[in-house]
Design a protein around this motif. Structure first.
Motif, PDB file in Angstrom:
ATOM      1  N   ASN A 252      -4.805  -2.860  -1.797  1.00  0.00           N
ATOM      2  CA  ASN A 252      -4.267  -1.547  -1.443  1.00  0.00           C
ATOM      3  C   ASN A 252      -4.923  -0.436  -2.252  1.00  0.00           C
ATOM      4  O   ASN A 252      -4.269   0.331  -2.952  1.00  0.00           O
ATOM      5  CB  ASN A 252      -2.748  -1.515  -1.630  1.00  0.00           C
ATOM      6  CG  ASN A 252      -2.116  -0.292  -0.969  1.00  0.00           C
ATOM      7  OD1 ASN A 252      -2.578   0.164   0.076  1.00  0.00           O
ATOM      8  ND2 ASN A 252      -1.068   0.226  -1.567  1.00  0.00           N
TER       9      ASN A 252
ATOM     10  N   VAL B 237      -2.315   5.391  -2.824  1.00  0.00           N
ATOM     11  CA  VAL B 237      -2.610   3.967  -3.003  1.00  0.00           C
ATOM     12  C   VAL B 237      -3.145   3.757  -4.417  1.00  0.00           C
ATOM     13  O   VAL B 237      -3.334   4.701  -5.189  1.00  0.00           O
ATOM     14  CB  VAL B 237      -3.634   3.457  -1.966  1.00  0.00           C
ATOM     15  CG1 VAL B 237      -3.123   3.633  -0.545  1.00  0.00           C
ATOM     16  CG2 VAL B 237      -4.970   4.150  -2.139  1.00  0.00           C
TER      17      VAL B 237
ATOM     18  N   THR C  36      -9.381   1.057   3.394  1.00  0.00           N
ATOM     19  CA  THR C  36      -8.786   0.507   2.181  1.00  0.00           C
ATOM     20  C   THR C  36      -8.931  -1.007   2.185  1.00  0.00           C
ATOM     21  O   THR C  36      -9.091  -1.624   3.234  1.00  0.00           O
ATOM     22  CB  THR C  36      -7.287   0.853   2.071  1.00  0.00           C
ATOM     23  OG1 THR C  36      -6.591   0.263   3.192  1.00  0.00           O
ATOM     24  CG2 THR C  36      -7.071   2.357   2.086  1.00  0.00           C
TER      25      THR C  36
ATOM     26  N   GLU D  57      -1.073   5.620  -8.624  1.00  0.00           N
ATOM     27  CA  GLU D  57      -1.249   5.776  -7.189  1.00  0.00           C
ATOM     28  C   GLU D  57      -1.621   7.217  -6.912  1.00  0.00           C
ATOM     29  O   GLU D  57      -1.003   8.146  -7.441  1.00  0.00           O
ATOM     30  CB  GLU D  57       0.024   5.389  -6.431  1.00  0.00           C
ATOM     31  CG  GLU D  57       0.342   3.901  -6.529  1.00  0.00           C
ATOM     32  CD  GLU D  57       1.498   3.510  -5.623  1.00  0.00           C
ATOM     33  OE1 GLU D  57       2.257   4.419  -5.208  1.00  0.00           O
ATOM     34  OE2 GLU D  57       1.635   2.330  -5.330  1.00  0.00           O
TER      35      GLU D  57
END
Length: 215
Positions: A156, A188, A172, A75
């Motif tokens: 995501n 994300v 997104t 992420e």
């Protein structure tokens, strides 16, 4: 006023000659001598990619999974500044992809530096063409909101398309496959995209069980 993907439907003439295949996902019917590359699987080293765009000389590939570190999805924030995909700015996803990630790839010299759409989209006038006006040159990028998404299980993750009204937010892809904006400093998932020469794919047949590979 929602943005959805498009699933075209066509009908084929009943006198088309069947060349090969049995109609399964791994061995589809082939009715033309030259099979299209779109949607095909590509294995580069240990990475599985999908071809989502084809032109005369190159193919655009999107990773068929989240980018992972130690078998865990990475992420990452988009940027600390704005929605420009700046591969010279440390701390941005653009810098990470074109330095940290790129340097781990055994095939990094095969990845082309090409033009990617890095414009803005407005959810008030819905004029998608405006998002095509801004482009950047880089090797590893992300898809834009107009690109076809082949793995709907991935959610995501950032696109390259910013919100025209808020320079600090980027669109997104979320779990229902709709577009939502998120702040550029939100962490994300990462789903990178690259471009390689089409002629490099000399092995395999593009299926999941037999992906294209480079010699």
């Amino acid at each position: 006023d929602n943005i959805y993907g498009i699933k075209p439907v066509i009908r084929l003439k009943n006198n088309i000659e069947l060349i090969s295949g049995n109609g399964t996902a791994t061995n589809p019917y082939i009715i033309e001598e030259e099979k299209t590359l779109f949607g095909s699987y590509v294995k580069l080293d240990n990475n599985i990619w999908r071809i989502y765009q084809v032109n005369d000389t190159e193919v655009r590939l999107i990773l068929d999974n989240y980018l992972e570190i130690d078998n865990e999805p990475l992420e990452y924030i988009y940027s600390n500044i704005n929605s420009y995909h700046n591969d010279q700015k440390t701390g941005s996803i653009a810098y990470y992809l074109n330095n940290n990630f790129l340097n781990t790839l055994s095939y990094k010299d095969k990845i082309k530096e090409v033009s990617w759409t890095n414009g803005y989209y407005s959810n008030t006038d819905y004029d998608y063409t405006k998002s095509l006006n801004t482009t950047i040159e880089t090797k590893v990028a992300l898809i834009s909101i107009g690109d076809i998404r082949l793995n709907n299980e991935l959610t995501n993750y950032f696109t390259l398309t910013g919100n025209i009204n808020r320079g600090s937010s980027v669109y997104t892809i979320q779990s229902n496959q709709k577009l939502y904006t998120k702040n550029i400093q939100t962490k994300v998932n990462v789903v990178p995209a690259i471009s390689i020469d089409k002629d490099l794919l000399t092995k395999g047949n593009g299926t999941k069980d037999s992906p294209y590979e480079m010699e």
